[in-house]
Design a protein around this motif. Structure first.
Motif, short mmCIF file in Angstrom:
data_model
loop_
_atom_site.label_atom_id
_atom_site.label_comp_id
_atom_site.label_asym_id
_atom_site.label_seq_id
_atom_site.Cartn_x
_atom_site.Cartn_y
_atom_site.Cartn_z
N TYR A 32 67.89 4.48 137.81
CA TYR A 32 69.33 4.26 138.18
C TYR A 32 69.86 5.20 138.99
O TYR A 32 69.87 6.48 138.63
N SER A 52 70.99 9.81 143.65
CA SER A 52 69.99 8.75 143.57
C SER A 52 69.21 9.32 142.16
O SER A 52 69.40 10.02 141.60
N THR A 99 73.61 1.94 138.49
CA THR A 99 72.99 1.03 139.38
C THR A 99 71.53 0.97 139.41
O THR A 99 71.18 2.28 139.84
N ARG A 100 70.83 -0.21 139.57
CA ARG A 100 69.74 -0.02 139.99
C ARG A 100 69.45 -0.16 141.50
O ARG A 100 68.28 -0.15 142.00
N GLY A 101 70.59 -0.18 142.24
CA GLY A 101 70.77 -0.39 143.52
C GLY A 101 70.64 0.90 144.01
O GLY A 101 70.26 1.87 143.35
N THR A 102 71.19 1.12 145.48
CA THR A 102 71.11 2.32 146.09
C THR A 102 72.26 3.25 145.88
O THR A 102 73.50 2.76 145.52
N ASN A 105 75.67 2.56 148.10
CA ASN A 105 76.78 1.40 148.34
C ASN A 105 77.38 1.44 146.94
O ASN A 105 77.03 1.13 145.91
N ASN A 108 77.66 -1.41 144.39
CA ASN A 108 76.38 -1.71 143.47
C ASN A 108 76.61 -1.40 141.96
O ASN A 108 75.90 -1.90 141.10
#
Length: 122
Positions: A32, A52, A99-102, A105, A108
């Motif tokens: 995450y 990140s 988020t598991r996204g970037t 962003n 997300n």
């Protein structure tokens, strides 16, 4: 989803420091990206900083650059926000989100904590 709990907020004088913590549940915390957001009274929630999954990449909003530092300790499932040289305009409820996204962003982030109040007096 991951569960998040913030702590470390409080009342501090201008120029002071606080360190916020965001503790997460789960065994895949490094999967995450985590961000800090804040919402001042009468204003929309805004992005503050993000990191990140392995802490290699970070991002900050311009008003906090050079004053705030985001970091993480995946062994402790915790993300930190070190806030130095605090200003009255930093007063807000601070939320962490994941988020598991970037990390880059801000749209997300879909798992949120309950928030912690930060008040900076002049």
């Amino acid at each position: 989803q991951v569960q998040l709990v913030e702590s470390g907020g409080g009342l501090v004088q201008a120029g002071g420091s606080l360190r916020l913590s965001c503790a997460a549940s789960g065994r895949t915390f490094s999967s995450y990206a985590v961000g800090w957001f804040r919402q001042a009274p009468g204003k929309e929630r805004e992005f503050v900083a993000s990191i990140s999954g392995f802490g290699v990449w970070t991002r900050y909003t311009d008003p906090v650059k050079g004053r705030f530092t985001i970091s993480r300790d995946n062994a402790k499932n915790t993300v930190y926000l070190q806030m130095n040289s605090l200003k009255p305009e930093d007063t807000a409820v601070y939320y962490c989100a994941a988020t598991r996204g970037t990390y880059s962003n801000t749209q997300n982030f879909d798992s949120w904590g309950q928030g912690t109040q930060v008040t900076v007096s002049s």
